[in-house]
Design a protein around this motif. Sequence first.
Motif, PDB file in Angstrom:
ATOM      1  N   ARG A 158       0.870  -1.267  -0.097  1.00  0.00           N
ATOM      2  CA  ARG A 158       0.122   0.030   0.127  1.00  0.00           C
ATOM      3  C   ARG A 158       0.912   1.180  -0.001  1.00  0.00           C
ATOM      4  N   THR A 159       1.135   1.943  -1.009  1.00  0.00           N
ATOM      5  CA  THR A 159       1.681   3.264  -1.161  1.00  0.00           C
ATOM      6  C   THR A 159       0.665   4.122  -1.663  1.00  0.00           C
ATOM      7  N   SER A 160       0.838   5.417  -1.423  1.00  0.00           N
ATOM      8  CA  SER A 160       0.209   6.419  -1.946  1.00  0.00           C
ATOM      9  C   SER A 160       0.012   6.378  -3.445  1.00  0.00           C
ATOM     10  N   GLU A 161       1.029   6.325  -4.270  1.00  0.00           N
ATOM     11  CA  GLU A 161       1.022   6.351  -5.627  1.00  0.00           C
ATOM     12  C   GLU A 161       1.537   4.706  -6.008  1.00  0.00           C
ATOM     13  N   PHE A 162       0.868   4.184  -7.040  1.00  0.00           N
ATOM     14  CA  PHE A 162       1.255   2.767  -7.265  1.00  0.00           C
ATOM     15  C   PHE A 162       1.006   2.484  -8.695  1.00  0.00           C
ATOM     16  N   LEU A 163       1.863   1.662  -9.250  1.00  0.00           N
ATOM     17  CA  LEU A 163       1.577   1.478 -10.762  1.00  0.00           C
ATOM     18  C   LEU A 163       0.673   0.299 -10.741  1.00  0.00           C
ATOM     19  N   TRP A 164      -0.179   0.347 -11.832  1.00  0.00           N
ATOM     20  CA  TRP A 164      -0.907  -0.640 -11.987  1.00  0.00           C
ATOM     21  C   TRP A 164      -1.671  -0.855 -13.670  1.00  0.00           C
ATOM     22  N   GLN A 165      -2.447  -1.733 -13.768  1.00  0.00           N
ATOM     23  CA  GLN A 165      -3.036  -1.783 -15.138  1.00  0.00           C
ATOM     24  C   GLN A 165      -4.730  -1.690 -14.742  1.00  0.00           C
ATOM     25  N   GLU A 166      -5.149  -0.968 -15.414  1.00  0.00           N
ATOM     26  CA  GLU A 166      -6.851  -0.968 -15.255  1.00  0.00           C
ATOM     27  C   GLU A 166      -7.597  -0.840 -16.754  1.00  0.00           C
ATOM     28  N   GLY A 167      -8.373  -1.840 -16.849  1.00  0.00           N
ATOM     29  CA  GLY A 167      -8.788  -2.383 -17.856  1.00  0.00           C
ATOM     30  C   GLY A 167     -10.288  -1.749 -17.797  1.00  0.00           C
ATOM     31  N   HIS A 168     -10.880  -1.111 -18.745  1.00  0.00           N
ATOM     32  CA  HIS A 168     -12.227  -0.426 -18.921  1.00  0.00           C
ATOM     33  C   HIS A 168     -13.029  -1.333 -20.162  1.00  0.00           C
ATOM     34  N   THR A 169     -14.186  -1.607 -19.939  1.00  0.00           N
ATOM     35  CA  THR A 169     -14.984  -2.110 -21.320  1.00  0.00           C
ATOM     36  C   THR A 169     -16.510  -1.880 -21.159  1.00  0.00           C
ATOM     37  N   ILE A 170     -16.884  -1.843 -22.256  1.00  0.00           N
ATOM     38  CA  ILE A 170     -18.424  -1.303 -22.365  1.00  0.00           C
ATOM     39  C   ILE A 170     -18.820  -2.336 -23.450  1.00  0.00           C
ATOM     40  N   HIS A 171     -20.112  -2.985 -23.199  1.00  0.00           N
ATOM     41  CA  HIS A 171     -20.829  -3.782 -23.785  1.00  0.00           C
ATOM     42  C   HIS A 171     -22.151  -3.617 -24.056  1.00  0.00           C
ATOM     43  N   ALA A 172     -22.901  -4.310 -24.973  1.00  0.00           N
ATOM     44  CA  ALA A 172     -24.182  -3.797 -25.337  1.00  0.00           C
ATOM     45  C   ALA A 172     -25.103  -4.564 -24.347  1.00  0.00           C
ATOM     46  N   THR A 173     -24.817  -5.939 -23.794  1.00  0.00           N
ATOM     47  CA  THR A 173     -25.650  -6.447 -23.009  1.00  0.00           C
ATOM     48  C   THR A 173     -25.163  -6.717 -21.306  1.00  0.00           C
ATOM     49  N   ALA A 174     -25.977  -6.948 -20.588  1.00  0.00           N
ATOM     50  CA  ALA A 174     -25.580  -7.411 -19.076  1.00  0.00           C
ATOM     51  C   ALA A 174     -24.774  -8.646 -19.354  1.00  0.00           C
ATOM     52  N   GLU A 175     -25.375  -9.604 -20.280  1.00  0.00           N
ATOM     53  CA  GLU A 175     -24.798 -10.813 -20.410  1.00  0.00           C
ATOM     54  C   GLU A 175     -23.296 -10.689 -20.611  1.00  0.00           C
ATOM     55  N   GLU A 176     -22.889  -9.993 -21.659  1.00  0.00           N
ATOM     56  CA  GLU A 176     -21.698  -9.977 -21.982  1.00  0.00           C
ATOM     57  C   GLU A 176     -20.663  -9.107 -21.120  1.00  0.00           C
ATOM     58  N   ALA A 177     -21.370  -8.234 -20.343  1.00  0.00           N
ATOM     59  CA  ALA A 177     -20.530  -7.365 -19.235  1.00  0.00           C
ATOM     60  C   ALA A 177     -20.245  -8.554 -18.404  1.00  0.00           C
ATOM     61  N   GLN A 178     -20.886  -9.357 -17.726  1.00  0.00           N
ATOM     62  CA  GLN A 178     -20.811 -10.336 -16.899  1.00  0.00           C
ATOM     63  C   GLN A 178     -19.748 -11.602 -17.277  1.00  0.00           C
ATOM     64  N   GLU A 179     -19.961 -11.808 -18.454  1.00  0.00           N
ATOM     65  CA  GLU A 179     -18.902 -12.745 -18.995  1.00  0.00           C
ATOM     66  C   GLU A 179     -17.665 -12.136 -19.118  1.00  0.00           C
ATOM     67  N   GLU A 180     -17.447 -10.866 -19.512  1.00  0.00           N
ATOM     68  CA  GLU A 180     -16.301  -9.982 -19.656  1.00  0.00           C
ATOM     69  C   GLU A 180     -15.701  -9.977 -18.150  1.00  0.00           C
ATOM     70  N   THR A 181     -16.341  -9.755 -17.005  1.00  0.00           N
ATOM     71  CA  THR A 181     -16.078  -9.642 -15.762  1.00  0.00           C
ATOM     72  C   THR A 181     -15.496 -10.901 -15.309  1.00  0.00           C
ATOM     73  N   LEU A 182     -16.012 -12.106 -15.580  1.00  0.00           N
ATOM     74  CA  LEU A 182     -15.474 -13.204 -14.969  1.00  0.00           C
ATOM     75  C   LEU A 182     -14.417 -13.764 -15.851  1.00  0.00           C
ATOM     76  N   GLN A 183     -14.387 -13.545 -17.195  1.00  0.00           N
ATOM     77  CA  GLN A 183     -13.439 -13.813 -17.932  1.00  0.00           C
ATOM     78  C   GLN A 183     -11.884 -13.225 -17.556  1.00  0.00           C
ATOM     79  N   MET A 184     -12.056 -11.940 -16.912  1.00  0.00           N
ATOM     80  CA  MET A 184     -10.940 -11.173 -16.691  1.00  0.00           C
ATOM     81  C   MET A 184     -10.347 -11.794 -15.298  1.00  0.00           C
ATOM     82  N   LEU A 185     -11.370 -12.228 -14.560  1.00  0.00           N
ATOM     83  CA  LEU A 185     -10.938 -12.732 -13.289  1.00  0.00           C
ATOM     84  C   LEU A 185     -10.116 -14.313 -13.298  1.00  0.00           C
TER      85      LEU A 185
END
Length: 481
Positions: A158-185
């Motif tokens: 835990r540092t004030s500044e830290f390096l990371w990666q953040e993915g952000h995606t948008i999808h047409a359907t709830a199913e697709e978004a849920q699939e993406e969430t679980l896929q990246m997990l």
Amino acid sequence: MGKKDNQEFVTQITPRSEDFSQWYTDVILKTDLVDYADVRGCMVIKPYGYGIWELIQQEMDARFKATGHKNVYFPMLIPESLLLKEAEHVEGFAPEVAWVTHGGNEKLQERLAIRPTSETLFCNMYAKWVQSWRDLPMKYNQWCSVMRWEKSTRPFLRTSEFLWQEGHTIHATAEEAQEETLQMLEVYREFAENVLALPVYVGQKSDKEKFAGARATYSMEAMMQDGKALQAGTTHNFGTNFAEAFGIQYLSKEGQLEFVHETSWGTSTRMIGAIIMTHGDERGLRMPPRVAPIQVVILPIAQHKEGVLERARALKAELEAAGLRVELDDRDTYSAGWKFNEWEMKGVPVRLELGPRDIEAGVATAMRRDTFEKSQLALDGIGDAVKSMLDSIHHTLFEQAKAFRDAKTYTAADMDALEKGVQDGFVKASWCGERACEDAIKEKTNASSRNMPFDQSGMPSDVCVCCGKPAGKLMYFAKAY
RNA sequence: CGAGGUGUAGCGCAGUUUGGUAGCGCGUUUGGUUCGGGACCAAAAGGUCGCAGGUUCGAAUCCUGUCACCUCGACCA
């Protein structure tokens, strides 16, 4: 030579069993991973530490590309008005946002937040970029640093500044978004286990623990050697929360205006902390081979003797040609024993000693850092032998960590057992209400929560660590970092 | 922000109770001998004792204030 035995060396690092925190601090400073920066709550990552991060980036990036994501870069500053758009999100992050209030000598009309995370910026742009169902999905990732004004800090964890990666995606359907969430997990889990040799539990977090503004948050949790849980990666499904706040809409095939479904997911340099606290031993680091900046160190013995250095250089070239990351330690200012200990502390997975006797016999003396086993490897075809040794080390590290975690994972049928188990490791138990879980973990159990019934039915396999509400009813509890 | 602890040479520490020339180990520098598990000998350099006030003939030591760091809580990737 060698009057001092190894005991004396070992005492330079605080014993792990005695004070795990101090051991951690000793290791990261003495192995040249980081230094404390003279900036509040920030650290300097030194070349050896940064080398690990570069390899993590490489490996993860390949996985992101393979799942159809592209890299982008967004600004570090977020106008306050933008940050305020999603109410829950602001509320969650407000206490830890750092603000820019002046530009040069002039006070700004609107203050600018130094990004604690970039959902709002991505949303702002997505709203402009999306018109039609044909534009979806959009799957972007960015590598950057973020800043959170933490109350207490520790290098990598835990540092004030830290390096990371953040993915952000948008999808047409709830199913697709849920699939993406679980896929990246799943991408994270596979990466943690196959690259970092970290056994992890993946699962869903409780409402209280979930990300500010998310409909559902998932995480992967690893057990450190003090029995505590460390969140090593997290994915979120926002549903249409942010889309509604930012007006991200598209015209569907049917001609209807619809909100997009959004996800985000992130991992940080904290993973390096997880590697250290999972695999480290009394001698210091044990780097998992696949992200070890140096996989093999060659130590020429009696290097002043004719032909030794030349042969060592040839060996280095040969191993590098085989695709290995190799260091040749030809410093003549340190004795062999000194170098042995230094590279062991730094956690280099394989050491190859090459001296006159080895060269005579056509071998190199190999020592593997995981078990300290020594063996002779024929110089002829040594690249393959080293590679298979590295694979074996990876598996040993993973299996050791998994065995440790499993041995410290308890099953509890009542609150007493849960409280007891949480002091030592993870506790597998049925969901018994959020209040009760937290109380158990924090040793503040009161009568009302203690009496909540444990549900013994339904034990799904995907569960989560650390006060999380699972998809089903079984979950893991632990003290968390 | 609550509770406790620590600040003395690059690093780790002793000295503070009972005020009286600033010490030890490791490391560093130089020279020599060594070199298959942190080598040895000899010489040398290095400190406004966290900072600011005060008491005193005299303060690392006593008093007051202040800052930084660490541990445990709270908050978090």
